[in-house]
Motif scaffolding. Structure first.
Motif, PDB file in Angstrom:
ATOM      1  N   ALA A  77     -13.462  16.207 -17.532  1.00 58.00           N
ATOM      2  CA  ALA A  77     -13.685  16.071 -18.968  1.00 58.00           C
ATOM      3  C   ALA A  77     -14.676  17.136 -19.423  1.00 58.00           C
ATOM      4  O   ALA A  77     -15.576  17.517 -18.676  1.00 58.00           O
ATOM      5  CB  ALA A  77     -14.230  14.682 -19.277  1.00 58.00           C
ATOM      6  N   PRO A  78     -14.502  17.660 -20.661  1.00 56.43           N
ATOM      7  CA  PRO A  78     -15.414  18.703 -21.139  1.00 56.43           C
ATOM      8  C   PRO A  78     -16.815  18.146 -21.325  1.00 56.43           C
ATOM      9  O   PRO A  78     -16.984  16.958 -21.606  1.00 56.43           O
ATOM     10  CB  PRO A  78     -14.797  19.118 -22.474  1.00 56.43           C
ATOM     11  N   PRO A  79     -17.847  18.983 -21.179  1.00 56.21           N
ATOM     12  CA  PRO A  79     -19.217  18.511 -21.398  1.00 56.21           C
ATOM     13  C   PRO A  79     -19.455  18.220 -22.874  1.00 56.21           C
ATOM     14  O   PRO A  79     -18.774  18.775 -23.742  1.00 56.21           O
ATOM     15  CB  PRO A  79     -20.061  19.697 -20.931  1.00 56.21           C
ATOM     16  N   PRO A  80     -20.402  17.345 -23.192  1.00 56.34           N
ATOM     17  CA  PRO A  80     -20.700  17.066 -24.603  1.00 56.34           C
ATOM     18  C   PRO A  80     -21.357  18.260 -25.262  1.00 56.34           C
ATOM     19  O   PRO A  80     -22.026  19.062 -24.606  1.00 56.34           O
ATOM     20  CB  PRO A  80     -21.654  15.872 -24.522  1.00 56.34           C
ATOM     21  N   MET A  81     -21.159  18.376 -26.566  1.00 57.34           N
ATOM     22  CA  MET A  81     -21.804  19.445 -27.322  1.00 57.34           C
ATOM     23  C   MET A  81     -23.271  19.088 -27.512  1.00 57.34           C
ATOM     24  O   MET A  81     -23.602  17.979 -27.937  1.00 57.34           O
ATOM     25  CB  MET A  81     -21.116  19.611 -28.680  1.00 57.34           C
ATOM     26  N   ASN A  82     -24.151  19.997 -27.185  1.00 57.44           N
ATOM     27  CA  ASN A  82     -25.584  19.769 -27.332  1.00 57.44           C
ATOM     28  C   ASN A  82     -26.211  21.042 -27.866  1.00 57.44           C
ATOM     29  O   ASN A  82     -26.708  21.878 -27.107  1.00 57.44           O
ATOM     30  CB  ASN A  82     -26.201  19.369 -25.992  1.00 57.44           C
ATOM     31  N   TYR A  83     -26.153  21.190 -29.188  1.00 63.51           N
ATOM     32  CA  TYR A  83     -26.708  22.384 -29.825  1.00 63.51           C
ATOM     33  C   TYR A  83     -27.300  21.959 -31.162  1.00 63.51           C
ATOM     34  O   TYR A  83     -26.674  21.182 -31.899  1.00 63.51           O
ATOM     35  CB  TYR A  83     -25.625  23.443 -30.035  1.00 63.51           C
ATOM     36  N   PRO A  84     -28.482  22.438 -31.507  1.00 58.88           N
ATOM     37  CA  PRO A  84     -29.123  22.007 -32.763  1.00 58.88           C
ATOM     38  C   PRO A  84     -28.219  22.225 -33.971  1.00 58.88           C
ATOM     39  O   PRO A  84     -27.638  23.300 -34.147  1.00 58.88           O
ATOM     40  CB  PRO A  84     -30.369  22.908 -32.834  1.00 58.88           C
ATOM     41  N   GLY A  85     -28.084  21.176 -34.768  1.00 59.89           N
ATOM     42  CA  GLY A  85     -27.312  21.268 -36.004  1.00 59.89           C
ATOM     43  C   GLY A  85     -25.824  21.117 -35.841  1.00 59.89           C
ATOM     44  O   GLY A  85     -25.089  21.219 -36.827  1.00 59.89           O
ATOM     45  N   LYS A  86     -25.338  20.860 -34.606  1.00 62.18           N
ATOM     46  CA  LYS A  86     -23.897  20.710 -34.383  1.00 62.18           C
ATOM     47  C   LYS A  86     -23.566  19.277 -33.970  1.00 62.18           C
ATOM     48  O   LYS A  86     -24.323  18.630 -33.236  1.00 62.18           O
ATOM     49  CB  LYS A  86     -23.404  21.683 -33.311  1.00 62.18           C
ATOM     50  N   HIS A  87     -22.423  18.793 -34.434  1.00 61.39           N
ATOM     51  CA  HIS A  87     -21.955  17.447 -34.131  1.00 61.39           C
ATOM     52  C   HIS A  87     -21.709  17.314 -32.633  1.00 61.39           C
ATOM     53  O   HIS A  87     -21.107  18.195 -32.008  1.00 61.39           O
ATOM     54  CB  HIS A  87     -20.658  17.183 -34.902  1.00 61.39           C
ATOM     55  N   ASP A  88     -22.150  16.204 -32.048  1.00 62.03           N
ATOM     56  CA  ASP A  88     -22.048  16.080 -30.587  1.00 62.03           C
ATOM     57  C   ASP A  88     -20.636  15.785 -30.104  1.00 62.03           C
ATOM     58  O   ASP A  88     -20.392  15.780 -28.885  1.00 62.03           O
ATOM     59  CB  ASP A  88     -23.019  15.022 -30.051  1.00 62.03           C
ATOM     60  N   LYS A  89     -19.689  15.555 -31.018  1.00 55.12           N
ATOM     61  CA  LYS A  89     -18.304  15.315 -30.613  1.00 55.12           C
ATOM     62  C   LYS A  89     -17.436  16.574 -30.702  1.00 55.12           C
ATOM     63  O   LYS A  89     -16.224  16.502 -30.490  1.00 55.12           O
ATOM     64  CB  LYS A  89     -17.676  14.192 -31.443  1.00 55.12           C
ATOM     65  N   LEU A  90     -18.046  17.718 -31.038  1.00 48.97           N
ATOM     66  CA  LEU A  90     -17.299  18.960 -30.845  1.00 48.97           C
ATOM     67  C   LEU A  90     -16.991  19.096 -29.358  1.00 48.97           C
ATOM     68  O   LEU A  90     -17.772  18.666 -28.509  1.00 48.97           O
ATOM     69  CB  LEU A  90     -18.107  20.165 -31.339  1.00 48.97           C
ATOM     70  N   VAL A  91     -15.854  19.676 -29.043  1.00 47.56           N
ATOM     71  CA  VAL A  91     -15.398  19.770 -27.660  1.00 47.56           C
ATOM     72  C   VAL A  91     -15.747  21.152 -27.114  1.00 47.56           C
ATOM     73  O   VAL A  91     -15.260  22.170 -27.619  1.00 47.56           O
ATOM     74  CB  VAL A  91     -13.884  19.515 -27.556  1.00 47.56           C
ATOM     75  N   VAL A  92     -16.583  21.189 -26.104  1.00 42.25           N
ATOM     76  CA  VAL A  92     -17.011  22.452 -25.513  1.00 42.25           C
ATOM     77  C   VAL A  92     -15.891  23.010 -24.639  1.00 42.25           C
ATOM     78  O   VAL A  92     -15.448  22.369 -23.684  1.00 42.25           O
ATOM     79  CB  VAL A  92     -18.293  22.267 -24.680  1.00 42.25           C
ATOM     80  N   LEU A  93     -15.418  24.199 -24.985  1.00 36.57           N
ATOM     81  CA  LEU A  93     -14.373  24.878 -24.219  1.00 36.57           C
ATOM     82  C   LEU A  93     -14.943  25.907 -23.261  1.00 36.57           C
ATOM     83  O   LEU A  93     -14.273  26.310 -22.306  1.00 36.57           O
ATOM     84  CB  LEU A  93     -13.382  25.555 -25.170  1.00 36.57           C
ATOM     85  N   GLY A  94     -16.134  26.356 -23.524  1.00 39.41           N
ATOM     86  CA  GLY A  94     -16.787  27.337 -22.658  1.00 39.41           C
ATOM     87  C   GLY A  94     -18.276  27.327 -22.931  1.00 39.41           C
ATOM     88  O   GLY A  94     -18.700  27.138 -24.076  1.00 39.41           O
TER      89      GLY A  94
END
Length: 445
Positions: A77-94
Motif C-alpha cells: 500500500a502507498p505511504p500516507p501523505m505527510n506534507y505541511p498544508g496537504k491533505h493526508d489522503k493524497l496518494v503518494v506515488l513517489g
C-alpha cells in the motif's frame, strides 16, 4: 427518496442510511484498491482487458479472499501523505521526487482546494524564497528588449487577472496501460482546477517584443536534478503560438493566497490544457528560441506520443514520436466514492463529476449503470472561463439490491470520445484516458 452521498474526510463513503463503508480491501488480504487495479491483481484474476474487469473486490465481505488477492508479489500500500498544508489522503506515488495524486472523490469541489491539489516534482524541492518580492524573472532570447523583472515589478507593471484553470500531469492515466508503462502510476488524480492569479504571459512577451525568428519557448526554474545538482530537473517549452495564448499566466497566487512553495511559489507558469510539465514551477527564466527547445524533458520519448501506433512493449523508434500537446478528453465521477454501500431501499443515485478536454471543451458526458449497454446524458455546466473544467450531474436509477458499476465517458467539442481502454500505448504512458468507473452496492442493512 433520493440518496445523496459524499466522501468523508478519511476516505470512507458516508451514505444516507448511516452506514459507512471504507473504500479499501479487507485488512486480511493486505491488498488495496490501487494495487489491484494497477495490474497485478487483474492479471492474476485472468481478466482479459480494460472495462470488462469488475471492480467488485472493494465490495467483498470482510475476510473474503479471492484467488486474485491470494497471489504473491502484491505491491505494498502507498505511504500516507505527510506534507505541511496537504491533505493526508493524497496518494503518494513517489517520494524521490515527491509525487502524489488526488483520489477522485476528493475532487468534488468546483474549485480544487489547495490542500487537495496534486503534487508533481521532477527533482529536488528548492529552498523557499526568503524575499518573494525580489524574486527575479528574465525574458530573453529572440526578443527586441530583454526583460529582468522582480516579482514586485511584475505585479506593478502588468494587470493582474484571476482565472480558474485546469492543470494536469502529462502522465495522468498512466496506470491504465497494458503492458505497464514507465513512470509514476497515476490513475485519474493528476489533475486539479484552482483559481490562479497572475499576469498574462502574452502581456509580458509583448513587452519584450518577440521577434519573427522566435518559434519556441524554453522555461526554467530553480529545481535541480536529483541525480546531478548541477543540472536542471526539467526545462520544457511550447511553440510560440501556444505561448501567446491569452489564457497563460505567470502566477503568484493560488485560491486567493500567495502561491504555496510546494506548487512553485513564489511564482510559476500556468499553461493550461497542455501537460503540466510546461507550467514551470519556481520560474526564473523564459527563453524565446529560434528552434524547438532542447532542455531537460524535451525529445526522445519524454512527454511524447506515437505518430503511428506501435506494438505495446516493442522497440522504440524515436522518429515515430511527437510532443504531447493538448491533453485528451477525460471525465471522472467525484460522488459517490468508489466502494460506497447504500441502504437496501435506495434506488436513485445522485452523481457528480468533472470533465475536461485540453485545448477544447466538453460537448457531452454520458453515464451507464449496465456496463455500457445503454447510456444516458448528464447535465454539463459551461466552464467559468476558457480552460476551466466542466462540472456535471446526473441521477441514475438501479432496479434492485445488488452490485453496480457506474461508468462515465466524455465527448469533446471535436466529437472525440473517451475510449473503453487506454490506447495508443507508448513507453512512458502518456494520453491514457479510458472511461472512469466506480463500484457501488445496494445492500441489506
Amino acid at each position: 427518496m433520493v440518496a445523496r452521498t459524499g466522501p468523508s474526510i478519511d476516505g470512507a463513503a458516508e451514505v444516507s442510511s448511516g452506514e459507512t463503508y471504507t473504500n479499501r480491501f479487507s485488512p486480511q488480504t493486505g491488498v488495496d484498491r490501487r494495487a489491484f487495479l494497477g495490474g497485478t491483481g487483474l492479471a492474476a484474476a485472468g481478466v482479459l482487458v480494460g472495462s470488462s474487469a469488475p471492480l467488485v473486490l472493494d465490495l467483498l465481505p470482510g475476510g473474503f479472499v479471492t484467488s486474485a488477492q491470494a497471489q504473491p508479489a502484491t505491491p505494498p500500500a502507498p505511504p500516507p501523505m505527510n506534507y505541511p498544508g496537504k491533505h493526508d489522503k493524497l496518494v503518494v506515488l513517489g517520494e524521490r521526487p515527491l509525487v502524489a495524486e488526488t483520489p477522485e472523490h476528493l475532487l468534488d469541489d468546483d474549485t480544487t482546494p489547495t490542500d487537495r491539489f496534486f503534487v508533481r516534482n521532477n527533482g529536488v524541492i528548492p529552498e523557499a524564497a526568503r524575499d518573494a518580492d525580489n524574486w527575479k524573472i528574465v525574458i530573453d532570447g529572440e526578443v527586441t528588449q530583454k526583460l529582468e523583472l522582480t516579482l514586485a515589478e511584475l505585479k506593478s507593471r502588468f494587470q493582474p487577472v484571476t482565472r480558474r484553470l485546469v492543470l494536469e500531469c502529462g502522465g495522468n492515466g498512466r496506470s491504465f496501460f497494458t503492458p505497464q508503462a514507465r513512470g509514476n502510476q497515476w490513475t485519474n488524480g493528476g489533475i486539479g482546477c484552482a483559481e490562479w492569479t497572475g499576469v498574462r504571459l502574452i502581456d509580458v512577451l509583448n513587452a519584450a517584443g518577440v521577434k519573427s525568428t522566435g518559434v519556441f519557448t524554453g522555461h526554467y526554474g530553480v529545481d535541480r536534478s536529483l541525480a546531478d545538482p548541477t543540472k536542471d530537473a526539467i526545462s520544457r517549452g511550447v511553440p510560440i503560438k501556444k505561448a501567446l495564448d491569452p489564457n497563460n499566466l505567470i502566477a503568484f497566487a493560488m485560491n486567493g493566497q500567495p502561491l504555496p512553495h510546494i506548487h512553485g511559489g513564489p511564482v510559476r507558469l500556468i499553461v493550461p490544457g497542455w501537460p503540466g510539465s510546461v507550467s514551470s514551477k519556481w520560474l526564473t527564466r523564459i527563453w524565446v528560441r529560434d528552434k524547438v527547445h532542447d532542455g531537460a524533458g524535451m525529445g526522445g520519448t519524454s512527454y511524447r506520443v506515437t505518430i503511428k501506433p506501435m506494438v505495446p512493449g516493442d522497440k522504440v523508434d524515436e522518429k515515430n514520436f511527437q510532443d504531447l500537446e493538448s491533453m485528451p478528453v477525460r471525465s471522472i465521477i467525484t460522488s459517490p466514492a468508489h466502494g460506497t454501500s447504500f441502504g437496501k431501499d435506495v434506488r436513485d443515485i445522485n452523481l457528480r463529476g468533472a470533465a475536461w478536454a485540453g485545448d477544447f471543451t466538453v460537448q457531452r458526458v454520458d453515464v451507464s449503470t449496465d456496463y455500457g449497454a445503454t447510456w444516458r446524458a448528464a447535465n454539463v455546466q459551461a466552464p467559468k472561463n476558457p480552460y476551466d473544467w466542466q462540472r456535471w450531474t446526473a441521477t441514475v436509477r438501479v432496479p434492485s439490491e445488488g452490485y453496480y458499476e457506474i461508468w462515465t465517458r466524455a465527448t469533446d467539442s471535436r466529437g472525440i470520445m473517451q475510449p473503453h481502454v487506454a490506447g495508443n500505448w507508448n513507453p512512458q504512458g502518456y494520453g491514457g484516458n479510458p472511461m472512469h468507473r466506480v463500484a457501488i452496492r445496494i445492500a441489506r442493512s
